[in-house]
Design an enzyme around this catalytic site. Structure first.
Site, PDB file in Angstrom:
ATOM      1  CB  THR C  16      -3.439  35.427 -18.375  1.00 16.35           C
ATOM      2  OG1 THR C  16      -2.616  35.100 -19.469  1.00 16.35           O
ATOM      3  CG2 THR C  16      -5.039  35.656 -18.825  1.00 16.35           C
ATOM      4  CB  THR C  88       0.011  30.042 -16.824  1.00 23.51           C
ATOM      5  OG1 THR C  88      -0.305  30.588 -18.317  1.00 23.51           O
ATOM      6  CG2 THR C  88      -1.144  30.582 -15.949  1.00 23.51           C
ATOM      7  CG  ASP C  89       3.013  31.125 -21.435  1.00 28.13           C
ATOM      8  OD1 ASP C  89       2.447  30.110 -21.329  1.00 28.13           O
ATOM      9  OD2 ASP C  89       2.442  32.441 -21.694  1.00 28.13           O
TER      10      ASP C  89
END
Lengths: 169, 169, 169, 169
Positions: C16, C88-89
């Protein structure tokens, strides 16, 4: 050509709109104009605009010679629709001066309370508002601030409240 | 009352302008309108404006019922000057629809290529430009994008270039 | 050389942090990394940093081959202090993988909940926090998010709350 | 408790970081601290931080009494890890003073070249960098600026270049 795409000349004179923060001294100064960045951010691609830098000054520092230079630029402009960026403190004085000398053109003054380069600035909105006003209004001298178009003879800056108001509501 | 301070009604319908980033899903979504924040950032204090939320939608998702709701809101508006925030993808379709049903009012459509909540957005400039247009233009239906006022019957969105253009230059 | 100025290698993998808004499609996409802009905005002049782009990917799209490429870049790095930008996932999955293969280096993972190019982003703070962590922490694999340094074996992303938490508080 | 989540006390003293633009006067002034906004933007949810406002001052205006107040706040802090926001112009003077009086704590000074409230600010990065430094460094007095941790006795502000440098490279 429809009136909404009439050519507009933008005269740059400075004011808060174009100030930047000088990180070495902590002062607000002029380096270069941000008008090109602003029109780019606004995706103004087809717009019939000429930009003429006249000066980059705090409007409290403007002299009679400066006002004469602005007046001369307005008078010699081949475009009959003018947008003038200007510091807010003496914007109405310059508008008075122009109203006495330029009667056959549409002249719209605009500035900002917060520099374009800072967060939360009103500069982009004001530029858009003033550009549309310059495109469409009949000949006359106007101040376009705070989402309002004021006639030059019925506006003042209320410094305590930090906004423009009509003299006679 | 001078034409430049005529009351304006803003109809909110959504579009990119009002989208926000949902940090949990990574998608762009609607939560609430940013119009109040934008007018506040623009220091619009004395402005004679009424804001009416009609919907908050991506314009690709608009149905005939949605267009009927926008049309009804425009028709019943006591103000004769309207600003409609709208997604850019079907803005010209809704403008066509309104032009067939609302002939005695000034209707200006506006949107944004980048959400107001993101860096580098054109939303503030566009809102200022469209508000001045709604204040001053004669009755008709217009699209105010890219620093240009287009008549509803002579505008299309060029999706490849990401901008609005006249159909017949 | 004091430990606080040890050289750091930054491996770029995407996430992101580096996404931008594509105004033609309305989607979030990768175009180029913003790391150079960010270090410039942070006035990082004397900093002993090497930047190595490995990929620019959404971490949900990472394959085993991608993780092998990150692992190989970490293993061959002459610098023993590494900062890895990452979505981040699946950040904790890649951290697990690295912890099994790289034991003699300080490896700090960092990402953002909001892209650097948007308003209100956490990216600049996170980068500063992670860079200092990479400079000073002993060998090990860490996740630096939400103003906290987590050990790789005691952290998970709580997707509902949109934050990183310890597995065992 | 791991060293990376040790409690930190932030002492606020002012400086460019917390300045805002006063649109009525055009000057940079203090109104309130932005530290809470900054930690919120950084999604610092679980962070063990206490914030203590000591003063909000331009560091050029700091007196001996001010430095005594900062010293006293540092000495009485129950947390042994301190972050001090401070104007950059006399940051090294206050660091010298503290180094003479506080020897058993980790004290990290941080500031900004551009206010947090302006575009392009280094404040968020600097705060993240300094917070991680305060969490991890051994006892001592440090200046964390420009992406570098400097020991208090080997740093000066180069005013011409607008950056911090080691005295003895």
């Amino acid at each position: 050509m429809s009136p909404t795409s009439s050519p507009v000349r933008i005269l740059l004179t400075g004011g808060t709109l174009d100030k930047v923060y000088d990180e070495r001294t902590g002062n607000l100064v002029f380096s270069r104009t941000h008008l090109f960045d602003m029109l780019d951010q606004a995706r103004c691609y087809l717009v019939n605009i000429t930009i003429e830098p006249v000066m980059l000054k705090d409007s409290l520092d403007m002299t009679e010679a400066d006002r004469a230079a602005i007046r001369a630029a307005a008078q010699r402009s081949p475009e009959t629709r003018l947008l003038i960026t200007h510091g807010t403190d003496t914007m109405t004085e310059t508008a008075h001066d122009l109203a006495n000398h330029v009667t056959d053109k549409t002249v719209v003054f605009v500035g900002a309370m917060i520099p374009y380069s800072f967060g939360g600035s009103d500069a982009l909105f004001n530029l858009g508002f003033a550009l549309a006003s310059a495109r469409v209004l009949p000949p006359g001298v106007y101040v376009a601030m705070n989402g309002t178009v004021f006639d030059w003879h019925n506006v003042r800056k209320n410094r305590e409240r930090g906004r423009f108001e009509p003299l006679h509501p």
